[in-house]
Write a protein that holds these residues in place. Structure first.
Motif, PDB file in Angstrom:
ATOM      1  N   TRP A  29     -16.539   2.370 -71.760  1.00 49.36           N
ATOM      2  CA  TRP A  29     -17.305   2.998 -70.683  1.00 49.36           C
ATOM      3  C   TRP A  29     -16.439   4.004 -69.948  1.00 49.36           C
ATOM      4  O   TRP A  29     -15.262   3.736 -69.709  1.00 49.36           O
ATOM      5  CB  TRP A  29     -17.784   1.904 -69.712  1.00 49.36           C
ATOM      6  CG  TRP A  29     -18.994   2.298 -68.924  1.00 49.36           C
ATOM      7  CD1 TRP A  29     -19.057   2.455 -67.573  1.00 49.36           C
ATOM      8  CD2 TRP A  29     -20.302   2.588 -69.419  1.00 49.36           C
ATOM      9  NE1 TRP A  29     -20.331   2.819 -67.206  1.00 49.36           N
ATOM     10  CE2 TRP A  29     -21.120   2.920 -68.323  1.00 49.36           C
ATOM     11  CE3 TRP A  29     -20.877   2.622 -70.699  1.00 49.36           C
ATOM     12  CZ2 TRP A  29     -22.465   3.262 -68.442  1.00 49.36           C
ATOM     13  CZ3 TRP A  29     -22.216   2.969 -70.829  1.00 49.36           C
ATOM     14  CH2 TRP A  29     -22.987   3.275 -69.711  1.00 49.36           C
ATOM     15  N   GLU A  54     -19.551  -7.542 -58.232  1.00 52.82           N
ATOM     16  CA  GLU A  54     -19.034  -6.310 -58.849  1.00 52.82           C
ATOM     17  C   GLU A  54     -20.204  -5.331 -59.017  1.00 52.82           C
ATOM     18  O   GLU A  54     -20.883  -5.325 -60.051  1.00 52.82           O
ATOM     19  CB  GLU A  54     -18.341  -6.608 -60.188  1.00 52.82           C
ATOM     20  CG  GLU A  54     -17.665  -5.361 -60.703  1.00 52.82           C
ATOM     21  CD  GLU A  54     -16.729  -5.557 -61.887  1.00 52.82           C
ATOM     22  OE1 GLU A  54     -16.405  -6.700 -62.250  1.00 52.82           O
ATOM     23  OE2 GLU A  54     -16.330  -4.516 -62.449  1.00 52.82           O
ATOM     24  N   PHE A  56     -20.346  -2.002 -59.322  1.00 52.77           N
ATOM     25  CA  PHE A  56     -20.197  -0.822 -60.206  1.00 52.77           C
ATOM     26  C   PHE A  56     -19.664  -1.380 -61.538  1.00 52.77           C
ATOM     27  O   PHE A  56     -18.591  -0.995 -61.987  1.00 52.77           O
ATOM     28  CB  PHE A  56     -19.171   0.165 -59.643  1.00 52.77           C
ATOM     29  CG  PHE A  56     -19.507   0.783 -58.312  1.00 52.77           C
ATOM     30  CD1 PHE A  56     -20.255   1.963 -58.242  1.00 52.77           C
ATOM     31  CD2 PHE A  56     -19.062   0.228 -57.117  1.00 52.77           C
ATOM     32  CE1 PHE A  56     -20.538   2.568 -57.022  1.00 52.77           C
ATOM     33  CE2 PHE A  56     -19.340   0.823 -55.897  1.00 52.77           C
ATOM     34  CZ  PHE A  56     -20.091   1.992 -55.844  1.00 52.77           C
ATOM     35  N   VAL A  57     -20.423  -2.268 -62.154  1.00 54.55           N
ATOM     36  CA  VAL A  57     -19.802  -3.110 -63.194  1.00 54.55           C
ATOM     37  C   VAL A  57     -19.383  -2.333 -64.441  1.00 54.55           C
ATOM     38  O   VAL A  57     -18.399  -2.695 -65.082  1.00 54.55           O
ATOM     39  CB  VAL A  57     -20.692  -4.327 -63.544  1.00 54.55           C
ATOM     40  CG1 VAL A  57     -21.953  -3.937 -64.281  1.00 54.55           C
ATOM     41  CG2 VAL A  57     -19.899  -5.345 -64.344  1.00 54.55           C
ATOM     42  N   GLY A  58     -20.078  -1.253 -64.818  1.00 53.11           N
ATOM     43  CA  GLY A  58     -19.701  -0.518 -66.042  1.00 53.11           C
ATOM     44  C   GLY A  58     -19.582  -1.488 -67.214  1.00 53.11           C
ATOM     45  O   GLY A  58     -20.484  -2.298 -67.464  1.00 53.11           O
ATOM     46  N   SER A  74     -23.772  -5.767 -61.047  1.00 50.88           N
ATOM     47  CA  SER A  74     -24.865  -4.794 -60.997  1.00 50.88           C
ATOM     48  C   SER A  74     -24.334  -3.388 -61.253  1.00 50.88           C
ATOM     49  O   SER A  74     -23.129  -3.133 -61.192  1.00 50.88           O
ATOM     50  CB  SER A  74     -25.603  -4.862 -59.654  1.00 50.88           C
ATOM     51  OG  SER A  74     -24.699  -4.764 -58.589  1.00 50.88           O
ATOM     52  N   ASP A  75     -25.273  -2.496 -61.573  1.00 47.86           N
ATOM     53  CA  ASP A  75     -24.917  -1.106 -61.868  1.00 47.86           C
ATOM     54  C   ASP A  75     -26.190  -0.275 -61.753  1.00 47.86           C
ATOM     55  O   ASP A  75     -27.303  -0.779 -61.936  1.00 47.86           O
ATOM     56  CB  ASP A  75     -24.338  -0.986 -63.290  1.00 47.86           C
ATOM     57  CG  ASP A  75     -23.556   0.298 -63.495  1.00 47.86           C
ATOM     58  OD1 ASP A  75     -22.301   0.240 -63.485  1.00 47.86           O
ATOM     59  OD2 ASP A  75     -24.188   1.369 -63.673  1.00 47.86           O
ATOM     60  N   ASN A  77     -26.996   2.056 -63.784  1.00 45.65           N
ATOM     61  CA  ASN A  77     -27.472   2.460 -65.121  1.00 45.65           C
ATOM     62  C   ASN A  77     -28.363   1.364 -65.731  1.00 45.65           C
ATOM     63  O   ASN A  77     -27.883   0.285 -66.093  1.00 45.65           O
ATOM     64  CB  ASN A  77     -26.266   2.726 -66.021  1.00 45.65           C
ATOM     65  CG  ASN A  77     -26.685   3.293 -67.361  1.00 45.65           C
ATOM     66  OD1 ASN A  77     -27.638   2.835 -67.975  1.00 45.65           O
ATOM     67  ND2 ASN A  77     -25.979   4.314 -67.816  1.00 45.65           N
ATOM     68  N   ILE A  81     -27.387  -2.219 -67.900  1.00 42.92           N
ATOM     69  CA  ILE A  81     -27.771  -3.528 -67.372  1.00 42.92           C
ATOM     70  C   ILE A  81     -28.708  -4.246 -68.343  1.00 42.92           C
ATOM     71  O   ILE A  81     -28.594  -5.459 -68.561  1.00 42.92           O
ATOM     72  CB  ILE A  81     -28.404  -3.369 -65.968  1.00 42.92           C
ATOM     73  CG1 ILE A  81     -27.319  -2.952 -64.971  1.00 42.92           C
ATOM     74  CG2 ILE A  81     -29.116  -4.633 -65.507  1.00 42.92           C
ATOM     75  CD1 ILE A  81     -26.138  -3.922 -64.829  1.00 42.92           C
ATOM     76  N   ASN A 183     -30.004  -4.367 -61.735  1.00 38.24           N
ATOM     77  CA  ASN A 183     -29.912  -2.914 -61.817  1.00 38.24           C
ATOM     78  C   ASN A 183     -30.203  -2.340 -60.434  1.00 38.24           C
ATOM     79  O   ASN A 183     -31.212  -2.665 -59.828  1.00 38.24           O
ATOM     80  CB  ASN A 183     -30.958  -2.422 -62.835  1.00 38.24           C
ATOM     81  CG  ASN A 183     -31.070  -0.914 -62.882  1.00 38.24           C
ATOM     82  OD1 ASN A 183     -32.157  -0.365 -62.938  1.00 38.24           O
ATOM     83  ND2 ASN A 183     -29.943  -0.223 -62.862  1.00 38.24           N
ATOM     84  N   TYR A 186     -25.231   0.233 -55.382  1.00 39.26           N
ATOM     85  CA  TYR A 186     -24.257  -0.772 -54.919  1.00 39.26           C
ATOM     86  C   TYR A 186     -24.621  -1.346 -53.552  1.00 39.26           C
ATOM     87  O   TYR A 186     -24.377  -2.514 -53.275  1.00 39.26           O
ATOM     88  CB  TYR A 186     -22.844  -0.161 -54.901  1.00 39.26           C
ATOM     89  CG  TYR A 186     -22.582   0.792 -53.760  1.00 39.26           C
ATOM     90  CD1 TYR A 186     -22.066   0.339 -52.556  1.00 39.26           C
ATOM     91  CD2 TYR A 186     -22.856   2.145 -53.879  1.00 39.26           C
ATOM     92  CE1 TYR A 186     -21.838   1.211 -51.502  1.00 39.26           C
ATOM     93  CE2 TYR A 186     -22.640   3.017 -52.831  1.00 39.26           C
ATOM     94  CZ  TYR A 186     -22.129   2.547 -51.644  1.00 39.26           C
ATOM     95  OH  TYR A 186     -21.920   3.404 -50.594  1.00 39.26           O
ATOM     96  N   ASP A 220     -22.427  10.230 -63.803  1.00 42.27           N
ATOM     97  CA  ASP A 220     -22.370   9.656 -62.466  1.00 42.27           C
ATOM     98  C   ASP A 220     -22.120  10.740 -61.442  1.00 42.27           C
ATOM     99  O   ASP A 220     -21.079  11.370 -61.439  1.00 42.27           O
ATOM    100  CB  ASP A 220     -21.231   8.635 -62.367  1.00 42.27           C
ATOM    101  CG  ASP A 220     -21.360   7.577 -63.424  1.00 42.27           C
ATOM    102  OD1 ASP A 220     -22.504   7.214 -63.744  1.00 42.27           O
ATOM    103  OD2 ASP A 220     -20.326   7.118 -63.927  1.00 42.27           O
TER     104      ASP A 220
END
Ligand SMILES: C[S@@+](CC[C@H](N)C(=O)[O-])C[C@H]1O[C@@H](n2cnc3c(N)ncnc32)[C@H](O)[C@@H]1O
Length: 289
Positions: A29, A54, A56-58, A74-75, A77, A81, A183, A186, A220
């Protein structure tokens, strides 16, 4: 409802983690912290903490390397997710589809599947998750990037992609058992954070210079105003007594935003220009503890 007080089984991740529980992410990522994970792990809170967040988990490098209590990942994207959720709930089905695609890998197949993925870009199924994982692994430089219409547009890159096998996906599934995966932005998770919880922020970085790779290639958009807002959220979490760790680029603005926090400088290899060249750059690990 998040458990509080005596109900929490508090953990010291570094001390109780066994080597078997460490898993490599299932995807590469942009901005991923796989090559910094040991250094980041050294900076986890030394005191016991509650739930792990977390947002911005990526690819989840830090999460997959450690054992955390009551994790919330979570993220923004949705396809990323969807792939986490699909592996958590249906790892074998994801794997069967990946095996199918891997047998057929070629330039033509890649572009055919990329069209299928884009036609179904608003669907979040196991099929779509497997195509997403396959495309990212097989793409040029292994990156995810979309155009203005939200269509995945990375060219074909690898004829021999290192797609995760069933053993790897089952380890990932095991690690994701019982994990809250959502999803969104943040900010959405922050109202759930309580005193003594631990939050790790790894936002998209500000560009290092005008020709910085991520300015051209990242999907991003995280402009300076968002960096400022994030630092304000971090201050709020500090006030409620949460442990906060932030990764970021070493720029004058970031250093100014986290004045008074503990700032540790580390070096990492990153893509720094359009030619996809990697170079050692300084990054920061910022903590409130
Ligand atoms: C630097 S990457 C995280 C990399 C991750 N730590 C890893 O090791 O792979 C930043 C992530 O933030 C996500 N993101 C960008 N803006 C966001 C926002 N406003 N809220 C939540 N996630 C966001 C991106 O989709 C991306 O996955």
């Amino acid at each position: 409802m998040i458990k509080t007080g005596k109900n929490i089984l508090k953990t010291l991740p570094q001390e109780i983690e066994s080597v078997d529980e460490r898993v490599k992410p299932f995807i590469r990522w942009a901005g991923g912290k796989q090559n910094l994970v040991l250094k980041l792990s050294e900076h986890l809170p030394k005191k016991m903490f509650g739930s792990y967040f977390e947002p911005f988990v990526g690819a989840g490098s830090l999460f997959f390397h450690n054992k955390f209590e009551n994790p919330h990942l979570s993220d923004i994207n949705p396809h990323l997710i969807n792939s986490f959720i699909s592996i958590r709930d249906s790892a074998e089905e994801v794997s069967n589809r990946l095996v199918f695609h891997k047998k057929r890998v070629s330039r033509e197949y890649y572009y055919k599947l990329r069209d299928v993925f884009n036609k179904r870009k608003d669907q979040f199924t196991i099929d779509q998750a497997a195509i997403f994982i396959f495309l990212v692994h097989t793409s040029f430089n292994g990156i995810y990037r979309v155009n203005k219409k939200g269509e995945y547009n990375v060219p074909f890159g690898k004829g021999k992609p290192a797609i995760p096998d069933i053993a790897h996906l089952l380890k990932i599934q095991n690690k994701l058992k019982g994990v809250t995966i959502t999803n969104g932005m943040y900010e959405d998770i922050l109202s759930s954070v309580k005193r003594d919880d631990f939050v790790y922020f790894d936002p998209p970085y500000p560009p290092l210079n005008d020709t910085s790779f991520f300015q051209h290639y990242s999907i991003d958009k995280f402009p300076n105003q968002q960096q400022i807002e994030l630092s304000e959220y971090a201050q709020d979490l500090n006030k409620i007594g949460a442990f906060v760790m932030i990764s970021n680029a070493e720029t004058p603005m970031i250093k100014e935003l986290y004045k008074g926090w503990k700032v540790n400088k580390v070096s990492a290899y990153r893509y720094v220009n359009c030619k996809a060249e990697r170079k050692a750059v300084s990054e920061l690990i910022i903590t409130n503890y």
